[in-house]
Design an enzyme around this catalytic site. Structure first.
Site, PDB file in Angstrom:
ATOM      1  N   TRP A   1     -22.869  28.756 -14.711  1.00  0.00           N
ATOM      2  CA  TRP A   1     -23.120  30.055 -15.332  1.00  0.00           C
ATOM      3  C   TRP A   1     -21.865  30.686 -15.924  1.00  0.00           C
ATOM      4  O   TRP A   1     -21.970  31.672 -16.654  1.00  0.00           O
ATOM      5  CB  TRP A   1     -23.678  31.027 -14.279  1.00  0.00           C
ATOM      6  CG  TRP A   1     -22.943  30.968 -12.977  1.00  0.00           C
ATOM      7  CD1 TRP A   1     -23.317  30.289 -11.862  1.00  0.00           C
ATOM      8  CD2 TRP A   1     -21.676  31.572 -12.663  1.00  0.00           C
ATOM      9  NE1 TRP A   1     -22.369  30.428 -10.863  1.00  0.00           N
ATOM     10  CE2 TRP A   1     -21.354  31.215 -11.327  1.00  0.00           C
ATOM     11  CE3 TRP A   1     -20.791  32.392 -13.367  1.00  0.00           C
ATOM     12  CZ2 TRP A   1     -20.189  31.636 -10.691  1.00  0.00           C
ATOM     13  CZ3 TRP A   1     -19.628  32.805 -12.744  1.00  0.00           C
ATOM     14  CH2 TRP A   1     -19.333  32.432 -11.422  1.00  0.00           C
TER      15      TRP A   1
ATOM     16  N   GLU B   1     -17.674  17.066 -13.724  1.00  0.00           N
ATOM     17  CA  GLU B   1     -16.533  17.980 -13.870  1.00  0.00           C
ATOM     18  C   GLU B   1     -16.746  19.047 -12.806  1.00  0.00           C
ATOM     19  O   GLU B   1     -17.560  19.961 -12.977  1.00  0.00           O
ATOM     20  CB  GLU B   1     -16.505  18.571 -15.283  1.00  0.00           C
ATOM     21  CG  GLU B   1     -15.144  19.140 -15.649  1.00  0.00           C
ATOM     22  CD  GLU B   1     -15.034  20.630 -15.437  1.00  0.00           C
ATOM     23  OE1 GLU B   1     -14.766  21.019 -14.273  1.00  0.00           O
ATOM     24  OE2 GLU B   1     -15.200  21.383 -16.386  1.00  0.00           O
TER      25      GLU B   1
ATOM     26  N   CYS C   1     -12.979  26.996 -13.797  1.00  0.00           N
ATOM     27  CA  CYS C   1     -12.581  25.804 -13.033  1.00  0.00           C
ATOM     28  C   CYS C   1     -11.095  25.513 -13.187  1.00  0.00           C
ATOM     29  O   CYS C   1     -10.431  25.127 -12.227  1.00  0.00           O
ATOM     30  CB  CYS C   1     -13.402  24.590 -13.482  1.00  0.00           C
ATOM     31  SG  CYS C   1     -15.160  24.705 -13.115  1.00  0.00           S
TER      32      CYS C   1
END
Length: 468
Positions: free
Chosen positions: A135, A233, A267
């Site tokens: 998201w 990932e 990330c």
């Protein structure tokens, strides 16, 4: 008492707590229809020429720019990204579409071999690829994965995070307007059980996942059982290493953006800031002063830099991680708590004196929390940078170019950024090692991940290279 799984995804505005919409999940009995349409779209799309595919990408780029305000507002409403950053996300998605439109044809063209004209390598599409996406970048993340996969001639079946289904459906509508066949890009709004059925379904040729280690491990195991290709990932706890000869003004500014963009929900954010002891105090003083200037608030306002955390359960976990780290001996320099009132806001936070034994060093904190770690020397900094279950990317700050090159070789990560923050960019691959996953997105590597790399050798007598 057995709790029933929810029958629908629910989009909730994290700045206000208001429900935006609900989206019923596709059931197992409807899955065949969704994947049948994907297979039909693939049958048509896979036969299109590179020129046709690139033309569709160019149209998509124009549509994204046309709808930048509408899409930006939807991103902000569904996951709380500050509006200026939401617009930038859509503009970046348009850029990746335009870049592949200009450069993609050569990535899927037949490649020569040293054998000569009789042998070449072809990149053949595999089929529909199931993409389980997060998201935090509901347009950019989808586009950075979808475009290389579609360029390769595959279909793309998007399983979005439950809180950003509205963004997923908006992107699906734009792909249809861009001219890809029906089913070539489709949304599968489903629970975990139906996702598992989709992975095992014969229509699905491969799976790509961006998300947590737990989710990636489970999905990869299912793909492995079905003998299907997967790309992961996953999480990251990127090191941001500042050596004694670094430009501190530039490093501090980069660390602010590298850690607190998107409210820290990235990330490849600079989660572990590792400082040479010679500059640690100076860097810390400047960094904390800048963090205290960050504007937290209504994400629809142009002046806001940090909006709400996308979900309140994530905010609660961030708070637990901060409290554990402080209990383990870290110093709280600023922030550290949820902000009272409506919405899931969390104070921009800086933790100092963090060591490798502490929670914020060992775990990924997916929010606006920076951990400052002091290294005795370069070897200590390298050891701590590599002392992680993750290996997504790293930033290295130094004025010595030769040293930077040597250090980059020793960092156990998928990408090293020297005197810059980690970014995802179509011109270079992105991906990680260790628990950050495997495989690559973007550049030509991302295109080839989901292709059949086929050797074609004409052994007919008379062809140059025909005789082995």
């Amino acid at each position: 008492m057995t709790l029933q799984a929810p029958a629908a995804a629910r989009s909730v505005n994290p700045a206000t707590g208001e429900v935006i919409d609900t989206y019923p999940f596709v059931g197992g009995d409807e899955l065949d229809a969704v994947l049948r349409r994907a297979r039909q779209g693939f049958a048509q799309w896979s036969q299109s020429s590179p020129g046709v595919r690139c033309a569709a990408l160019a149209r998509m780029a124009r549509l994204l720019l046309r709808d930048v305000e509408e899409l930006g507002a939807l991103i902000t409403a569904e996951m709380g990204k500050p509006i200026t950053q939401s617009r930038a996300e859509v503009e970046k998605a348009a850029w990746v579409a335009s870049w592949y439109a200009d450069n993609g044809a050569k990535m899927i063209a037949d490649a020569p071999t040293s054998i000569g004209p009789a042998a070449h390598v072809a990149y053949r599409p595999l089929g529909p690829v199931l993409a389980v996406e997060p998201w935090n970048f509901p347009v950019w993340q989808v586009m950075r994965g979808a475009i290389p996969i579609l360029l390769g001639g595959n279909a793309y079946v998007l399983k979005p995070a439950p809180n950003v289904v509205g963004c997923a459906l908006a992107v699906e509508r734009l792909w249809r307007e861009a001219g890809v066949p029906e089913g070539t890009f489709s949304v599968l709004n489903a629970d975990n059980d139906v996702v598992s059925q989709a992975i095992a379904h014969p229509a699905v040729a491969g799976v790509t996942v961006t998300g947590s280690v737990r989710a990636g491990s489970a999905i990869a195991a299912q793909a492995g059982r079905a003998i299907k290709r997967s790309v992961l990932e996953l999480g990251g706890s990127d090191a941001f290493i500042v050596l004694g000869d670094a430009d501190l003004d530039a490093a501090v500014e980069a660390a602010i953006h590298g850690r607190f963009q998107n409210s820290g929900q990235i990330c490849i954010a600079a989660k572990r800031i590792i400082l040479d002891q010679a500059i640690a105090d100076t860097f810390t003083e400047r960094f904390v002063a800048e963090v205290r200037k960050l504007t937290v608030g209504d994400p629809t306002q142009e002046s806001t830099y940090i909006g709400p955390i996308a979900r309140d359960d994530i905010r609660q976990e961030i708070h637990r991680q901060v409290e554990r780290t402080v209990a383990e001996g870290a110093r709280l320099l600023t922030g550290g708590s949820p902000i009272e009132g409506p919405g899931s806001f969390f104070q921009p936070t800086v933790l100092a004196d963090v060591t490798p034994a502490m929670t914020s060093f060992r775990e990924e904190i997916f929010g606006p929390v920076a951990s400052l770690v002091v290294a005795e020397d370069l070897e200590d900094a390298l050891a701590m940078a590599n002392d992680s279950q993750f290996g997504l990317s790293a930033s290295l700050w130094t004025g010595d170019a030769d040293l930077a090159s040597r250090v980059a070789q020793r960092l156990e990560v998928g990408g090293v950024f020297i005197n810059g923050i980690a970014v995802s960019d179509p011109r270079i691959p992105i991906g990680g090692v260790k628990n950050s996953g495997y495989g690559r997105e973007l550049s030509h590597f991302g295109v080839h991940e989901f292709t059949n790399i086929q050797a074609v050798w004409n052994c007919t007598p008379g062809f140059e290279g025909a005789t082995r």
